[in-house]
Structures are given as structure tokens and as C-alpha cells.
Design a protein around this motif. Sequence first.
Motif: not given
Length: 92
Positions: A57, A75, A53-54
Motif C-alpha cells: 500500500s 477497512t 499489505t502495508w
Amino acid sequence: MAFAGGFLVFLREGVEAALVVLLLLGYAKTRGPREVWSVHAGWIGALAAGMVTWWASEWLVGVAGAQREALEGFTALLAALFMVSAHHWLAS
């Protein structure tokens, strides 16, 4: 000052995550070894999903300024919802 603030946030989140995993492990040990393995598989999978995910993104979304703050707020609300639902599940 910004580094110290960011470090403390990461430290707090890490302690919260460790507490949740330890809580789930304590519960799983009463149920058997298969459930303990499931907890370990879950946190390892969560680490892998977090890294993906990091990366996604950073690659897909060039967020800056107020958009970044709004994303962090969303979040945080999502994490709070998860914690409440986990507490409800454990208490029931």
C-alpha cells in the motif's frame, strides 16, 4: 495529541486481535494439537500478510487526506464484518 490517539487505536486493535487468537486457541485445544498448530500458523500468516499489505500500500497507493480517511473507514467496516462472521461461526 495525534500520536496518543493513534497509539490508543493500535493498542485497542492489538488487544482485539489477541482476544480473537486466544478465543480460537481455547476452542482449538478442545479439538486436538493439529488445530492448535493451525491457529498459530494462522496468526503468523496474518502478521506476514499484514506486513506485505502495508509495504504494497505504501508502494502502490499514495493515499492522502480524505482518501486515507475513506480507506480507513472501509477497512474498519471490513474488520467489523469479519468479527460478526467469526462470532456467528463460533456460536453455531
